[in-house]
Design a protein around this motif. Structure first.
Motif, short mmCIF file in Angstrom:
data_model
loop_
_atom_site.label_atom_id
_atom_site.label_comp_id
_atom_site.label_asym_id
_atom_site.label_seq_id
_atom_site.Cartn_x
_atom_site.Cartn_y
_atom_site.Cartn_z
N SER A 51 92.84 102.18 93.05
CA SER A 51 91.40 102.37 92.93
C SER A 51 91.08 103.80 92.52
O SER A 51 90.18 104.04 91.71
N TYR A 85 96.52 99.19 80.35
CA TYR A 85 95.73 97.96 80.27
C TYR A 85 96.73 96.83 80.11
O TYR A 85 97.36 96.70 79.06
N THR A 86 96.88 96.03 81.14
CA THR A 86 97.89 94.97 81.10
C THR A 86 97.30 93.57 81.20
O THR A 86 97.93 92.61 80.80
N LEU A 87 96.08 93.47 81.71
CA LEU A 87 95.47 92.15 81.92
C LEU A 87 94.22 92.02 81.06
O LEU A 87 93.28 92.80 81.20
N GLN A 100 91.88 104.23 88.88
CA GLN A 100 90.90 103.52 88.07
C GLN A 100 89.61 104.32 87.92
O GLN A 100 88.93 104.23 86.89
N GLY A 130 86.59 94.16 82.53
CA GLY A 130 86.95 95.06 83.61
C GLY A 130 88.42 95.42 83.63
O GLY A 130 88.80 96.40 84.27
N THR A 131 89.26 94.66 82.97
CA THR A 131 90.70 94.96 82.94
C THR A 131 91.21 95.22 81.53
O THR A 131 92.26 95.81 81.35
N GLY A 132 90.47 94.75 80.52
CA GLY A 132 90.83 95.00 79.14
C GLY A 132 89.79 95.87 78.47
O GLY A 132 88.94 96.47 79.11
N HIS A 133 89.87 95.93 77.14
CA HIS A 133 88.88 96.71 76.40
C HIS A 133 88.62 96.03 75.05
O HIS A 133 89.20 94.98 74.75
N SER A 135 89.57 91.62 75.86
CA SER A 135 90.95 91.19 76.00
C SER A 135 91.97 92.06 75.27
O SER A 135 93.13 91.70 75.17
N THR A 192 94.58 95.01 75.11
CA THR A 192 95.38 95.56 76.21
C THR A 192 96.29 96.71 75.81
O THR A 192 97.16 97.09 76.59
#
Length: 651
Positions: free
Chosen positions: A50, A323-325, A53, A329-332, A500, A502
């Motif tokens: 966290s 960026y793996t997922l 991040q 919120g998890t990708g770009h 999406s 990564t």
């Protein structure tokens, strides 16, 4: 959860006048409990993740106007928000322009920073209580190093925006008297010295290598970056005059040659912990990715590959934001936002950032011996910026293929920028600004067509808007003739859905440390350990990686600074912060206008040919001016909500 709320009260003392009762009602709900943090390794790692991040990394998802204190000034609508358009090197296809330090709907990086500092302090305070059965002493020490690294990184984001800031290394105990929690600002020098000391602590305790986490090399690289920044603002003060913040040395408070040289020396020493200009690999195992290409074409492919997949270039990538997922919120969205209309597959928000001719001109050629080579468009070799007039086409150099005008340019340009008529995703990218009718009259920067020998030609290069990519007034077409290639994955086709992408973001890499070292040596006149010769080598090995065989005999400051702009072009906000730390932003943006390169098809020749017009962007209206009419005080942002705390003078 008592301590989680204590630090909120400390921030409240500064912000209550701005935030009101809603701020008092805020609750901490997104952190693990103290028991979970102390007693379980997974809980510790989740808490640490966290923190990472939240680090203020200016990456793919960074929005300058919304995140860290920038503002947008638009000709027309306010569109997407990207750091590139805060520099001379790019303009946004939507016609807006981002400025640093202006008033208005500014998004200050203050409350978020101190929330993160609170989280870091809580982690560090918890470490001694973690049982040996959960974490070994070695891992505890590494956590101490990571806490110091993250604290230094966060305070640096504050310092370069606000100058001297309150320093908190522990959570505060609230005794019932709000006055006990009011904070004072450290001086600017105290703040930078604290950040550098935190980098030293991080380097002491961090382990050599860790996937997507801080390492010893990352700590040294951060110290190199921070020390160079501190040295620059010390050597190039802006003299903020008679404000209370200025009198207390909270801003512009380090103007001294001795202090500047001390910071330059710290930059040099930290850099030498990582680099070795005499070898491909430095002391920490880092070096340039693919440093010895056989040709410029191979150099371009290598350089492009460095950013498409940072994991293949771990030798150069010192600190990565991963960026793996795929997913919100998890990708770009980098691939989508930078895509050209011709390969957008119907996505309507692409082509957002357009590199300018200002950047293209900076790249050298393989015969220019270390000097920039502006694009030569005219027979008289003049760099005239003007729209063409009727029958003026004979004044311009003509080419059978638009790509020919870029022949011999630095490989990094072709790996960073999509140029007119280049092949991208197996598609010839058409960026054409007009044509000359057979009778010598122009259709320029507007839609139209003309016929020659029974064939219809179009001013934008094709009849359908989905078949060309430049100069149409709609927002997704390039205003400059160029698109961003860096970090975009060429074989990512069809385009991924929103959120999406990564590919990892490289926040620190070996090339930066080389150039930090070279600049610090030249600026300070540092001569120990053959430093001047090593500075020249540092620049030359970067150029060699780009395919250059000519070695600069003795590098100058101008060459180092130009090398920074071309090496980091379109990469992240290097150019922005370089202009700010060297106090050049207000000079560059004194009535600044972005330059564009407009390819034109000439139907008066047989066969038809192309020429190029150097011109000014016609969508961002007016000129760009730094701050409030060039006000140098805008190098520091205003601190929000200081009315509740009389101990904090504002900028």
């Amino acid at each position: 959860m008592k301590k989680l709320n204590i630090i909120y009260l400390a921030i409240l003392t500064m912000l209550v006048s701005a935030c009101g009762k809603d701020f008092l009602d805020a609750k901490v709900t997104n952190k693990v409990s103290a028991d979970a943090l102390y007693g379980d390794e997974e809980g510790i790692l989740a808490y640490l993740a966290s923190i990472y991040q939240q680090l203020p990394i200016e990456d793919f998802n960074y929005k300058p106007r919304a995140d860290f204190g920038f503002n947008t000034y638009a000709a027309g609508s306010h569109g997407g928000e990207y750091f590139h358009v805060a520099t001379p090197d790019a303009v946004a296809s939507r016609g807006f322009h981002i400025m640093y330090g202006k008033g208005g709907a500014q998004a200050p990086y203050w409350v978020e920073a101190y929330r993160l500092i609170r989280d870091i302090n809580l982690l560090e305070e918890a470490i001694p209580s973690i049982k040996a059965s959960v974490l070994s002493n070695a891992r505890k020490q590494s956590l101490i190093g990571e806490a110091a690294f993250c604290r230094a990184y966060t305070y640096f984001a504050l310092a370069k925006r606000y100058g001297g800031v309150p320093i908190l290394t522990k959570t505060q105990d609230f005794s019932g008297n709000i006055e006990d929690l009011k904070l004072t600002r450290a001086t600017e020098k105290e703040t930078y010295d604290f950040i550098l000391a935190q980098c030293d602590t991080a380097a002491k305790y961090l382990i050599p290598a860790e996937e997507r986490r801080a390492t010893k090399a990352a700590a040294w690289a951060l110290k190199s970056r921070v020390a160079l920044y501190a040295a620059s603002i010390t050597k190039y003060p802006v003299n903020n005059g008679s404000s209370e913040a200025y009198r207390q040395k909270l801003v512009d408070g380090m103007p001294s040659t001795a202090v500047a040289n001390d910071y330059y020396t710290k930059c040099i020493e930290a850099s030498l912990q990582i680099i070795n200009p005499n070898a491909d690999i430095g002391p920490t195992g880092h070096g340039l990715y693919m440093p010895n290409p056989a040709s410029p074409a191979e150099a371009a492919a290598n350089y492009q590959g460095l950013f498409e997949n940072a994991q293949r270039a771990r030798v150069e990538a010192i600190f990565i934001k991963g960026y793996t997922l795929p997913g919100v919120g998890t990708g770009h969205n980098w691939d989508l936002l930078m895509c050209t209309p011709q390969v957008s597959n119907g996505y309507n928000d692409g082509g957002t950032v357009n590199p300018t001719l200002d950047l293209i001109d900076l790249y050298e050629t393989y015969t220019s011996n270390g000097a920039s080579v502006p694009i030569n468009t005219r027979n008289d070799n003049s760099l005239l910026y003007a729209s063409p007039t009727a029958n003026s086409q004979t004044q311009y150099r003509h080419f059978n293929d638009p790509q020919d005008i870029f022949a011999g340019k630095d490989a990094r340009m072709f790996a960073t920028i999509i140029t007119p008529s280049s092949i991208w995703k197996n598609t010839k990218i058409i960026s054409q600004a007009g044509l000359v009718r057979p009778n010598g009259t122009f259709i320029y920067r507007q839609d139209g067509s003309a016929i020659k020998d029974g064939t219809t030609y179009y001013s934008y290069g094709a009849s359908s808007p989905t078949s060309y990519s430049g100069f149409n007034i709609n927002s997704r077409y390039s205003l400059t003739g160029f698109f961003v290639k860096k970090y975009v994955v060429e074989n990512n086709n069809p385009l991924p859905v929103s959120g999406s992408c990564t590919q990892d973001f490289i926040e620190m890499r070996y090339a930066e440390v080389l150039l930090n070292f070279a600049e610090a040596v030249i600026e300070s006149g540092y001569t120990a350990n053959n430093a001047q010769a090593l500075a020249t080598k540092a620049v030359n090995i970067i150029r060699k990686r780009a395919g250059h065989t000519y070695e600069i005999p003795s590098v100058t400051l101008e060459q180092v600074l130009r090398e920074r702009r071309v090496e980091f072009g379109m990469e992240n906000s290097y150019t922005l912060w370089d202009l700010i730390r060297r106090r050049q932003y207000h000079v560059i943006y004194n009535s600044f206008k972005h330059k564009v390169l407009c390819p034109v098809l000439d139907l008066t020749t047989t066969p038809v040919s192309y020429f190029f017009v150097r011109d000014i962007s016609n969508k961002v209206s007016g000129t760009m001016t730094w701050g409030s009419g060039g006000d140098i005080r805008d190098y520091y942002l205003a601190i929000p909500g200081t009315g509740a705390n009389g101990l904090i003078p504002n900028n």
